[in-house]
Scaffold this motif. Structure first.
Motif, PDB file in Angstrom:
ATOM      1  N   VAL A 582       7.560  30.085  39.854  1.00 39.74           N
ATOM      2  CA  VAL A 582       7.121  30.516  40.441  1.00 39.74           C
ATOM      3  C   VAL A 582       6.224  32.387  39.160  1.00 39.74           C
ATOM      4  O   VAL A 582       5.027  31.754  39.008  1.00 39.74           O
ATOM      5  N   SER A 583       7.356  32.986  39.059  1.00 41.46           N
ATOM      6  CA  SER A 583       6.481  34.430  38.678  1.00 41.46           C
ATOM      7  C   SER A 583       7.320  35.139  37.515  1.00 41.46           C
ATOM      8  O   SER A 583       8.340  35.090  38.712  1.00 41.46           O
ATOM      9  N   LYS A 584       7.145  36.139  37.140  1.00 36.38           N
ATOM     10  CA  LYS A 584       7.849  36.971  36.398  1.00 36.38           C
ATOM     11  C   LYS A 584       7.945  38.431  37.858  1.00 36.38           C
ATOM     12  O   LYS A 584       8.991  38.914  37.256  1.00 36.38           O
ATOM     13  N   LYS A 600       5.136  35.722  45.567  1.00 36.36           N
ATOM     14  CA  LYS A 600       5.360  35.301  44.575  1.00 36.36           C
ATOM     15  C   LYS A 600       6.908  34.996  44.081  1.00 36.36           C
ATOM     16  O   LYS A 600       8.070  34.085  45.060  1.00 36.36           O
ATOM     17  N   LEU A 604       9.877  32.320  45.192  1.00 36.77           N
ATOM     18  CA  LEU A 604      11.321  32.635  44.825  1.00 36.77           C
ATOM     19  C   LEU A 604      12.334  31.946  46.022  1.00 36.77           C
ATOM     20  O   LEU A 604      13.734  31.713  46.036  1.00 36.77           O
ATOM     21  N   ASN A 625      10.237  30.595  36.007  1.00 38.32           N
ATOM     22  CA  ASN A 625       9.244  31.750  35.867  1.00 38.32           C
ATOM     23  C   ASN A 625       8.372  32.765  34.733  1.00 38.32           C
ATOM     24  O   ASN A 625       8.798  33.097  34.122  1.00 38.32           O
ATOM     25  N   ASP A 627       5.318  34.096  32.738  1.00 38.75           N
ATOM     26  CA  ASP A 627       4.209  35.591  32.784  1.00 38.75           C
ATOM     27  C   ASP A 627       3.331  35.142  32.006  1.00 38.75           C
ATOM     28  O   ASP A 627       3.619  35.127  30.689  1.00 38.75           O
ATOM     29  N   VAL A 693      17.055  29.948  38.263  1.00 37.90           N
ATOM     30  CA  VAL A 693      15.565  30.928  37.447  1.00 37.90           C
ATOM     31  C   VAL A 693      15.425  30.699  35.887  1.00 37.90           C
ATOM     32  O   VAL A 693      16.644  31.161  34.858  1.00 37.90           O
ATOM     33  N   ASN A 695      13.477  32.175  32.935  1.00 35.26           N
ATOM     34  CA  ASN A 695      12.593  33.206  32.298  1.00 35.26           C
ATOM     35  C   ASN A 695      12.288  32.562  31.288  1.00 35.26           C
ATOM     36  O   ASN A 695      12.336  32.117  30.316  1.00 35.26           O
ATOM     37  N   ASP A 697       9.308  34.233  29.971  1.00 35.69           N
ATOM     38  CA  ASP A 697       8.360  35.385  29.192  1.00 35.69           C
ATOM     39  C   ASP A 697       8.432  36.228  28.148  1.00 35.69           C
ATOM     40  O   ASP A 697       7.403  37.010  28.092  1.00 35.69           O
TER      41      ASP A 697
END
Length: 706
Positions: A582-584, A600, A604, A625, A627, A693, A695, A697
């Motif tokens: 997905v993505s931040k 996005k 999520l 996630n 970035d 989730v 992260n 990033d």
């Protein structure tokens, strides 16, 4: 008089005088050259089967005196790819002197450890069980192969008589005996009783041939196998139809593949009751001729003859009691139909073990079949990894060829059950299994990563293969996909990778990818939804077309791929993993990001919804996630970099440093970082985690999950 090179019709004459001349004077190099040529023709020997040797005069490193040394293919390995490092080198006199302390066939296994006292080259491969078979024969160059044509005669009911008549007494005969020290003595006794013979046929096993030079041995081997093959060819259908004639017709090819793709995950699930297995499917013409025949029900339960065939394919195959045109769309109904068939096979295998075991036999192994035959459709094979499953199919085709030949000239005979057991549960074979390295964390698993032609997806695929998985690479960009596929095959081998074009918004292509995955590997265990794109525009500049494209690829694409692959997972009933990249931006608000950021966020939450729904099936759904993964990423094409730079009031060249400095760790994020995060979810330590989730990033406080 040797045949001319053009006279070989049933085998391939590959000797190149110019190449051989470069190796003149180096008998070991010529041995390797000859071995590679023999191993390149599957009609001569199968993968990993057979062994070759040469004897040379070398200096004893301790005394400086001339001594005879035998170089022979060591334990394991394959003739077709043999290198010097795959050879064992032994003092011939020491090996032969072991006869003086041999205590008889009941104790022959203890001789294997004594081979180590005969080693000449301390860096060479461990000697194999067949070492004395070469050592006790006096010839300079020896080939021991498992040609289908020769084994067909060796496994025939009256194979000894046929051998004697076909070769006018120039090929000796040694009845079936398990390979080992005693068989080496039997070969020498056969030669002593038949001086001047050019080879020896081993009952139900294979062929020994020899020569004074590497070339003479090669030609002798080809000539003997050519004669066997020619004899069989002239016999097919002469006195009776092949395999008793055809009983049923095959489905058309496209229908066979549709049927196989639908059934493979179900079969994989049954075969994975003890440990996760990988599959292989073939509808080779030789397989179809056998499985569609009247004699299938008589011959299949007999099992194979050659020990190499048997070790790869198990005591006998499972023949499915399904009609070729059976409706398998109702998976539950098909599973109910297959349950008693697998139960019967497992009970047969357990009975075989109990009836044949010795007091010191290893514990019973997996009782599931390796080979599964579906009349009218094809053959499935399942094993611990793709290569072993594929090779098992090749070996069973060898067995089919042997049965076909034996039945054409006489009557096929397989190994007696006890002899087969003694090979399968041989303590030396068990010791070899115990010495094998521990499987990697993803061994036996299949991963499909969308958008894996480059960037993050390719890095994930590479990480997974390095950890033991097989991967299905796919991409919309076919040039990029081909380059990635070629790279993976070069680095990891053909059994680790499959490729298929895939637009995640195209239902037909998703179905083709699903079929490709099932046919190639038997199913899927890990799905990584990585395919994506990005559009950075202000609300005023955003178009409906931009919006639809973002949601089609990121949200609908994730949904459609997950939906299709989860069906395979449920058919297998072995659980699985879905990871969504997905993505931040799913959590952080920013300018010029309405379409991408909201898509996005939808990805999520869709992940959470899927995790809640699929947990009951043992399928975990987790999110990574990232970035600002700039390296080799398609996301940065198409104006995204320019859009983000404009939003932050900087230049494109300043983006990497800008992204790094805004993180808590002040780090640039690379594709490998995302790959490592994905592996963390599927590597075995987080098997009880879903809906998470992670992260990656560098630490963006606004993206912390609250």
């Amino acid at each position: 008089m040797s045949l001319t090179t053009s006279s070989f019709k049933r085998v391939s004459y590959l000797w190149d005088e110019a190449e051989a001349a470069k190796l003149a004077g180096d008998e070991v190099a010529l041995l390797i050259y000859r071995s590679n040529l023999l191993g390149a023709d599957l009609r001569l020997t199968n993968y990993g089967g057979g062994n070759t040797s040469c004897k040379v005069i070398s200096k004893n490193p301790l005394t400086g005196e001339d001594t005879e040394v035998m170089w022979v293919k060591g334990s394991g390995g394959d003739l077709g790819t043999l290198k010097r490092s795959g050879l064992a080198a032994l003092y011939v006199d020491r090996l032969r002197n072991l006869k003086n302390i041999y205590r008889g066939i009941e104790h022959e296994d203890e001789m294997v450890d004594l081979f180590n006292h005969c080693i000449y080259d301390l860096c060479s491969k461990a000697p194999s069980i067949d070492t004395p078979l070469h050592g006790f024969l006096p010839f300079k160059h020896i080939d021991h192969l498992h040609p289908d044509a020769a084994i067909a005669i060796a496994a025939a009911k009256d194979g000894e008589q046929i051998t004697r008549e076909l070769f006018n007494g120039t090929i000796g005969w040694v009845p079936w005996q398990k390979p080992g020290f005693d068989l080496g003595l039997k070969l020498k006794a056969c030669l002593d009783a038949n001086p001047g013979i050019r080879g020896i046929m081993l009952g139900s096993h294979g062929l020994f041939t020899w020569g004074d030079t590497a070339y003479e041995s090669y030609i002798n081997t080809l000539e003997v196998i050519e004669k066997c093959a020619d004899y069989l060819e002239q016999s097919y259908g002469k006195s009776k139809p092949v395999f008793g004639g055809q009983k049923i017709n095959s489905l058309p090819e496209d229908e066979r593949h549709e049927k196989a793709a639908s059934l493979a995950p179900v079969l994989r699930g049954f075969c994975s009751s003890d440990r996760l297995m990988l599959g292989h499917f073939t509808d080779d013409a030789r397989v179809l001729e056998f499985i569609n025949s009247n004699d299938l029900d008589r011959l299949a339960p007999l099992g194979t003859s050659c020990p190499d065939h048997f070790l790869r394919t198990k005591i006998s195959p499972l023949v499915l009691n399904l009609e070729p045109d059976e409706d398998i769309s109702d998976v539950a109904a098909i599973k109910n139909k297959l349950v008693p068939q697998f139960d019967t096979y497992r009970a047969m295998y357990r009975e075989y073990y109990e009836n044949c075991k010795h007091p010191n036999s290893p514990a019973i192994r997996d009782s599931n079949p390796v080979v599964i035959l579906y009349p009218g459709v094809g053959m499935f094979t399942f094993s611990k990894d793709k290569q072993t499953a594929r090779v098992a199919a090749e070996f069973y085709i060898n067995a089919i060829n042997v049965m076909k030949g034996s039945e054409a000239i006489s009557e096929y005979t397989s190994l007696p059950r006890q002899e087969a057991f003694n090979i399968e549960y041989w303590l030396l074979e068990e010791a070899k299994l115990q010495r094998m390295p521990k499987p990697k964390p993803l061994t036996g698993k299949v991963a499909l990563i969308t958008g894996s032609g480059g960037g993050i997806g390719k890095a994930i695929a590479k990480k997974f293969v390095e950890e033991g998985a097989c991967v299905v690479l796919n991409d919309m960009n076919e040039k990029r996909l081909k380059e990635a596929g070629d790279e993976f095959i070069s680095n990891f081998g053909k059994d680790s990778v499959a490729t298929t074009p895939l637009d995640v918004t195209n239902h037909e292509q998703i179905e083709k990818a699903l079929k490709r995955t099932a046919l190639t590997f038997g199913g899927v265990d890990i799905v990584v939804n990585n395919a994506g794109l990005s559009i950075s525009k202000s609300i005023e500049d955003h178009t409906g077309k931009d919006w639809d494209l973002l949601y089609d690829v990121l949200v609908k694409g994730q949904f459609m791929v997950t939906q299709a692959m989860v069906k395979l997972m449920k058919d297998q009933n072995t659980g699985g993993d879905v990871i969504n990249i997905v993505s931040k931006n799913a959590l952080v608000s920013g300018p010029n990001n309405a379409g991408y950021g909201s898509a996005k966020a939808a990805q999520l939450h869709l992940s959470r919804l899927n995790a809640a729904e699929l947990g009951a099936a043992g399928i975990r759904v987790n999110v990574v996630n990232p970035d600002a993964v700039i390296s080799d990423s398609n996301i940065w094409a198409g104006g995204w970099a320019e859009g983000r730079a404009k939003a932050y009031g900087i230049t494109v060249a300043e983006l990497p440093e800008y992204y790094a400095k805004r993180t808590l760790l002040n780090k640039i994020i690379l594709p490998d970082d995302i790959a490592n995060a994905c592996f963390a979810f599927v590597g075995g330590l987080l098997d009880k985690s879903t809906g998470n989730v992670l992260n990656v990033d560098g630490g963006v406080a606004m993206a912390f999950v609250r």
